[in-house]
Design an enzyme around this catalytic site. Structure first.
Site, PDB file in Angstrom:
ATOM      1  N   CYS A   2       0.935  -1.088   0.072  1.00 37.33           N
ATOM      2  CA  CYS A   2       0.063   0.144   0.058  1.00 37.33           C
ATOM      3  C   CYS A   2       0.895   1.194   0.106  1.00 37.33           C
ATOM      4  O   CYS A   2       2.048   0.966   0.069  1.00 37.33           O
ATOM      5  CB  CYS A   2      -0.879  -0.088   1.123  1.00 37.33           C
ATOM      6  SG  CYS A   2      -1.525  -1.708   1.809  1.00 37.33           S
ATOM      7  N   ARG A  27       1.072   1.106  -6.239  1.00 35.09           N
ATOM      8  CA  ARG A  27       1.520   0.289  -5.271  1.00 35.09           C
ATOM      9  C   ARG A  27       0.396  -0.583  -4.451  1.00 35.09           C
ATOM     10  O   ARG A  27       0.742  -1.522  -3.774  1.00 35.09           O
ATOM     11  CB  ARG A  27       2.347   1.035  -4.431  1.00 35.09           C
ATOM     12  CG  ARG A  27       3.347   1.816  -4.824  1.00 35.09           C
ATOM     13  CD  ARG A  27       4.583   2.054  -3.957  1.00 35.09           C
ATOM     14  NE  ARG A  27       5.309   1.118  -3.587  1.00 35.09           N
ATOM     15  CZ  ARG A  27       6.406   0.835  -3.028  1.00 35.09           C
ATOM     16  NH1 ARG A  27       7.173   2.051  -2.749  1.00 35.09           N
ATOM     17  NH2 ARG A  27       7.198  -0.187  -2.646  1.00 35.09           N
ATOM     18  N   TRP A  75      -3.986  -2.009  -0.538  1.00 35.95           N
ATOM     19  CA  TRP A  75      -4.101  -3.310  -1.194  1.00 35.95           C
ATOM     20  C   TRP A  75      -4.507  -4.226   0.145  1.00 35.95           C
ATOM     21  O   TRP A  75      -3.676  -4.341   0.866  1.00 35.95           O
ATOM     22  CB  TRP A  75      -2.821  -3.800  -1.598  1.00 35.95           C
ATOM     23  CG  TRP A  75      -2.669  -5.021  -2.341  1.00 35.95           C
ATOM     24  CD1 TRP A  75      -3.116  -5.159  -3.915  1.00 35.95           C
ATOM     25  CD2 TRP A  75      -2.366  -6.364  -2.031  1.00 35.95           C
ATOM     26  NE1 TRP A  75      -2.745  -6.436  -4.257  1.00 35.95           N
ATOM     27  CE2 TRP A  75      -2.756  -7.108  -3.101  1.00 35.95           C
ATOM     28  CE3 TRP A  75      -2.360  -6.741  -0.715  1.00 35.95           C
ATOM     29  CZ2 TRP A  75      -2.653  -8.403  -2.938  1.00 35.95           C
ATOM     30  CZ3 TRP A  75      -1.915  -8.042  -0.539  1.00 35.95           C
ATOM     31  CH2 TRP A  75      -2.146  -9.142  -1.620  1.00 35.95           C
ATOM     32  N   ASN A 101       0.648   0.236   6.989  1.00 34.34           N
ATOM     33  CA  ASN A 101       1.164  -0.778   6.025  1.00 34.34           C
ATOM     34  C   ASN A 101       1.633  -2.059   6.683  1.00 34.34           C
ATOM     35  O   ASN A 101       2.700  -1.950   7.362  1.00 34.34           O
ATOM     36  CB  ASN A 101       2.189  -0.272   4.983  1.00 34.34           C
ATOM     37  CG  ASN A 101       1.465   0.749   3.965  1.00 34.34           C
ATOM     38  OD1 ASN A 101       0.289   0.898   3.922  1.00 34.34           O
ATOM     39  ND2 ASN A 101       2.238   1.195   3.278  1.00 34.34           N
ATOM     40  N   GLY A 102       1.118  -3.351   6.181  1.00 33.16           N
ATOM     41  CA  GLY A 102       1.934  -4.437   7.057  1.00 33.16           C
ATOM     42  C   GLY A 102       0.611  -5.177   7.509  1.00 33.16           C
ATOM     43  O   GLY A 102      -0.585  -5.227   7.079  1.00 33.16           O
ATOM     44  N   GLU A 481       8.308 -16.470 -17.683  1.00 32.11           N
ATOM     45  CA  GLU A 481       7.842 -15.009 -17.753  1.00 32.11           C
ATOM     46  C   GLU A 481       6.767 -14.654 -18.613  1.00 32.11           C
ATOM     47  O   GLU A 481       5.811 -14.018 -18.392  1.00 32.11           O
ATOM     48  CB  GLU A 481       9.096 -14.192 -17.965  1.00 32.11           C
ATOM     49  CG  GLU A 481       9.055 -12.537 -18.061  1.00 32.11           C
ATOM     50  CD  GLU A 481       8.642 -12.163 -16.673  1.00 32.11           C
ATOM     51  OE1 GLU A 481       8.365 -12.502 -15.806  1.00 32.11           O
ATOM     52  OE2 GLU A 481       8.090 -10.692 -16.843  1.00 32.11           O
ATOM     53  N   LYS A 485       3.275 -12.869 -17.502  1.00 35.82           N
ATOM     54  CA  LYS A 485       2.878 -11.598 -17.960  1.00 35.82           C
ATOM     55  C   LYS A 485       1.327 -11.626 -18.699  1.00 35.82           C
ATOM     56  O   LYS A 485       0.693 -10.994 -18.357  1.00 35.82           O
ATOM     57  CB  LYS A 485       3.724 -11.269 -19.129  1.00 35.82           C
ATOM     58  CG  LYS A 485       5.153 -10.507 -18.748  1.00 35.82           C
ATOM     59  CD  LYS A 485       4.873  -9.070 -18.381  1.00 35.82           C
ATOM     60  CE  LYS A 485       5.789  -8.794 -17.218  1.00 35.82           C
ATOM     61  NZ  LYS A 485       5.872  -9.388 -15.972  1.00 35.82           N
ATOM     62  N   GLU A 488      -1.082 -12.017 -15.671  1.00 32.25           N
ATOM     63  CA  GLU A 488      -1.268 -10.998 -14.735  1.00 32.25           C
ATOM     64  C   GLU A 488      -1.838  -9.701 -15.387  1.00 32.25           C
ATOM     65  O   GLU A 488      -2.630  -8.973 -15.044  1.00 32.25           O
ATOM     66  CB  GLU A 488      -0.035 -10.396 -14.037  1.00 32.25           C
ATOM     67  CG  GLU A 488       0.934  -9.891 -14.948  1.00 32.25           C
ATOM     68  CD  GLU A 488       2.246  -9.547 -14.035  1.00 32.25           C
ATOM     69  OE1 GLU A 488       2.137  -8.845 -13.100  1.00 32.25           O
ATOM     70  OE2 GLU A 488       3.346  -9.361 -14.599  1.00 32.25           O
ATOM     71  N   HIS A 504       4.320 -35.436 -20.638  1.00 30.07           N
ATOM     72  CA  HIS A 504       4.111 -36.158 -19.340  1.00 30.07           C
ATOM     73  C   HIS A 504       2.814 -35.605 -18.730  1.00 30.07           C
ATOM     74  O   HIS A 504       2.533 -35.870 -17.398  1.00 30.07           O
ATOM     75  CB  HIS A 504       5.104 -35.934 -18.194  1.00 30.07           C
ATOM     76  CG  HIS A 504       6.466 -36.615 -18.718  1.00 30.07           C
ATOM     77  ND1 HIS A 504       6.655 -37.947 -18.841  1.00 30.07           N
ATOM     78  CD2 HIS A 504       7.688 -36.011 -19.276  1.00 30.07           C
ATOM     79  CE1 HIS A 504       7.871 -38.065 -19.349  1.00 30.07           C
ATOM     80  NE2 HIS A 504       8.418 -36.965 -19.557  1.00 30.07           N
ATOM     81  N   LYS A 602       2.441  -3.262  -6.808  1.00 35.55           N
ATOM     82  CA  LYS A 602       3.612  -3.103  -7.313  1.00 35.55           C
ATOM     83  C   LYS A 602       4.645  -3.885  -6.658  1.00 35.55           C
ATOM     84  O   LYS A 602       5.715  -4.441  -7.018  1.00 35.55           O
ATOM     85  CB  LYS A 602       4.229  -1.598  -7.751  1.00 35.55           C
ATOM     86  CG  LYS A 602       5.629  -1.504  -8.436  1.00 35.55           C
ATOM     87  CD  LYS A 602       5.797  -2.103  -9.632  1.00 35.55           C
ATOM     88  CE  LYS A 602       6.817  -2.151 -10.396  1.00 35.55           C
ATOM     89  NZ  LYS A 602       7.181  -2.977 -11.777  1.00 35.55           N
TER      90      LYS A 602
HETATM   91  C1  AGP Z   1       5.655  -9.222 -12.425  1.00 35.12           C
HETATM   92  O1  AGP Z   1       5.229  -8.656 -13.279  1.00 35.12           O
HETATM   93  C2  AGP Z   1       5.348  -8.607 -11.037  1.00 35.12           C
HETATM   94  N1  AGP Z   1       5.497  -7.166 -10.837  1.00 35.12           N
HETATM   95  C3  AGP Z   1       5.971  -9.452  -9.764  1.00 35.12           C
HETATM   96  O2  AGP Z   1       6.128 -10.670  -9.920  1.00 35.12           O
HETATM   97  C4  AGP Z   1       7.519  -8.841  -9.160  1.00 35.12           C
HETATM   98  O3  AGP Z   1       8.250  -9.321 -10.200  1.00 35.12           O
HETATM   99  C5  AGP Z   1       7.494  -9.610  -7.827  1.00 35.12           C
HETATM  100  O4  AGP Z   1       6.519  -9.053  -6.862  1.00 35.12           O
HETATM  101  C6  AGP Z   1       9.008  -9.391  -7.193  1.00 35.12           C
HETATM  102  O5  AGP Z   1       8.878  -7.765  -7.171  1.00 35.12           O
HETATM  103  P1  AGP Z   1      10.427  -7.337  -6.791  1.00 35.12           P
HETATM  104  O6  AGP Z   1      11.475  -7.472  -8.056  1.00 35.12           O
HETATM  105  O7  AGP Z   1      10.255  -5.824  -6.608  1.00 35.12           O
HETATM  106  O8  AGP Z   1      11.188  -7.977  -5.587  1.00 35.12           O
END
Ligand code: AGP
Length: 607
Positions: A2, A27, A75, A101-102, A481, A485, A488, A504, A602
């Site tokens: 957050c 965020r 969040w 936050n937390g 990856e 992508k 998400e 398999h 983020k």
């Molecule tokens: C991927 O598009 C995401 N944003 C996510 O998987 C991200 O890479 C992951 O949360 C790790 O974040 P960081 O690199 O800030 O540690």
């Protein structure tokens, strides 16, 4: 996860806080709220579920002439994203406003205690218990009350607190969640990420675990975990204003994809030249590098996949075990660690809770920690023994793009430099690698151009039941990856899998309505991968292929995007670029919110 902003001073408090929240919305964005304190002390609050725009619609109702305020973009962890559960939270008398936050892990126990003591709790949120505990502890000094409550909490927090009776004061505290104080002239700022306040001040104090800050308009007093006065380290942070603007693009993601040639070039600046590879930041841990008998790489999400790109190269060159582990698993089930372990933590934000947790485990076992990180000044940079910055610039879109390719590249550079230092690469080999590495930015530009084929390919396959991304060797990380992508961004189910594993089980999924996306690189396993793709075609599955230097082998592809030929480790990195564009185009077709996909944030600062 957050975002927090706080302000004391003579500017318009609501406007300043909302402007800060706009820079932090990426965020966390399921609800937002603000509380402002008037000179006379009354605290007024507005909270709205949904995007920040909903809060902006009602913020004009707040009284003008406030002296301080705190604001939040959320969040959700505990409690659904509703108006009620949005932060700030208050005690039942409206005296105390708090943002957190937390996670407060013992909140249920504290809630029971508070209810038994006659308190009325109005939300489902763990944070609210803190407001009531502070209410009980308050005896005319909000700092003393917060300091008295903190030892009762278990979990992680970045906390900001105001009291109606002390309108010119904000108390801030942190434990395992980032919080920074911005020092101004007759005004003070707070933010969970300095990006929210850097346009006002670049003098930043990053609170350390256990620190508490007492902000008043004329100055800030800092205390350590024992309550002792602290002389803070004030850092001067450079503000990259352009990074926080879309600059003509519809989405930050598209802008950040296009920035990849520049970011990749910046990652090599001062580290790779035609004469060789040398990462000066590693000098600080030379004895530990020489003593290392195993390398453990820890990361999450895209950073985990980026780390995989170079892992087997590192193992091959160094002739040492190199393992890549998801940080959330590593931290609770670590491998044997000792002073002979080198742990490399890879992260864009440097604030990912699981990655930081893994680093703390590693350090407590005597391992040396090297951080590969984008955000300068982040928690990870302060906890590691050595830091190699990506230099990719601020990344706003939740989906990692330029940070991914930069992480893959810098992990590769570190691997090569470790091998050079260990005498396991000859001068000629280093020169060969350097020459090819220096062509990466141009290859990334070519891959961006080649990606212009993707809008048509995306239209052709939009509506498919699902997608299986495959490759072998270094390309496997790219396939994983690419699938992440697509999931998400476009909310389409996709799986990344080693091509040899298809037979398999997963091959049952394939058919005309379930395409394969293949990362096909010039590598020793190319003929094996091609056989797997022919098996897919034999089951009527279309094969969308990203091809690097494959030439006559490409007959299996129903649709192809051709990128430059390169060593497979380097090509794997470049091949990510068309897959980013594929996910982007699919997300456009799905009408998804590209920069802020649903349910995500983020920077993942909770476990
Ligand atoms: C991927 O598009 C995401 N944003 C996510 O998987 C991200 O890479 C992951 O949360 C790790 O974040 P960081 O690199 O800030 O540690």
């Amino acid at each position: 996860m957050c975002g927090i902003v706080g302000y004391i001073g003579s500017r318009d408090v609501s406007t300043t806080l909302i402007a800060g929240l706009r820079l932090l919305e990426y965020r966390g964005y399921d609800s937002a709220g603000i509380a402002v304190a008037a000179t006379g002390g009354e605290i007024s609050m507005r909270k709205r579920a949904g995007r920040l725009a909903n809060l902006e619609g009602v913020v004009g109702e707040l009284p003008a002439g406030s002296v301080a305020g705190i604001a939040h973009t959320r969040w959700a962890t505990h409690g659904a994203p509703t108006d009620l559960n949005a932060h700030p939270h208050m005690d039942e008398h409206g005296d105390i406003a708090i943002i957190h936050n937390g996670i407060i892990e013992n909140f249920a126990e504290l809630q029971r205690e508070l209810l038994a003591g006659g308190h009325t709790l109005s939300s489902d949120v763990d944070t609210e218990v803190i407001a009531h505990l502070v209410e009980d502890a308050y005896q005319g000094d909000i700092r003393a009350a917060v300091a008295a409550v903190l030892p009762r909490l278990r979990g992680q927090w970045a906390l900001v607190v105001m009291h109606r009776k002390e309108p010119g004061r904000i108390i801030a505290a942190r434990r395992e969640a980032p919080l920074a104080v911005g020092i101004g002239d007759g005004e003070q700022f707070l933010a969970s990420d300095p990006v929210a306040i850097l346009e006002h001040t670049n003098k930043i104090v990053f609170l350390r675990d256990g620190d508490l800050a007492d902000l008043q308009r004329g100055g800030v007093t800092f205390y350590d975990a024992a309550g002792e006065l602290l002389t803070p380290t004030i850092e001067t942070i450079t503000w990259d204003g352009a990074a926080a603007r879309k600059e003509g693009y519809d989405h930050f993601m598209r802008k950040e994809m296009d920035e990849q040639p520049r970011a990749l070039s910046a990652a090599m600046m001062g580290r790779v030249s035609s004469n060789g590879i040398a990462i000066g930041e590693l000098d600080a841990i030379t004895p530990a590098l020489a003593a290392a008998r195993a390398i453990e790489i820890v990361a999450c999400g895209s950073a985990y996949y980026a780390s995989l790109t170079a892992a087997s190269l590192a193992e091959r060159l160094l002739q040492l075990p190199v393992r890549v582990t998801v940080a959330s698993e590593f931290r609770y089930d670590p491998p044997p660690l000792s002073s002979a372990s080198l742990v490399i933590a890879v992260s864009q934000s440097g604030e990912t809770a699981d990655t930081l947790g893994a680093v703390r485990i590693a350090k407590s076992a005597g391992a040396t920690v090297l951080a590969i990180v984008n955000a300068a000044g982040s928690s990870l940079t302060r906890e590691a023994d050595a830091v190699v910055l990506l230099q990719a610039g601020t990344e706003i879109s939740v989906a990692a793009t330029k940070s991914y390719t930069s992480q893959a590249l810098v992990t590769m550079l570190v691997s090569l430099d470790l091998a050079r230092r260990a005498g396991k690469l000859s001068a000629a080999e280093v020169r060969d690698w350097s020459a090819e590495l220096l062509t990466i930015p141009a290859m990334a530009s070519a891959a961006l151009d080649a990606s212009d084929a993707l809008p048509d390919i995306a239209r052709k396959y939009f509506g498919a039941k699902g997608f299986t991304f495959v490759s072998r060797g270094a390309g496997l990380a790219t396939a994983l990856e690419g699938a992440l992508k697509l999931k998400e961004l476009a909310y389409i189910h996709a799986e990344g899998i080693a091509a040899g594993e298809m037979k398999h089980g997963p091959i049952s999924l394939l058919g005309a309505d379930h395409p394969v996306v293949a990362v096909v690189l010039q590598s020793p396993v190319l003929p094996k991968l091609v056989s797997n793709l022919m098996e897919s075609r034999a089951r009527s599955a279309p094969v969308i292929a990203v091809l690097s230097g494959v030439g006559e082998w490409a007959s299996f592809a129903t649709d192809a995007v051709v990128i430059p030929a390169a060593r497979h480790e380097i090509a794997a990195l470049i091949a990510t670029i068309p897959l980013q564009r594929f996910a982007y185009e699919m997300a456009l077709l799905a009408g998804a919110d590209i920069d802020q996909p649903k349910n995500l944030a983020k920077s993942v600062t909770v476990e």
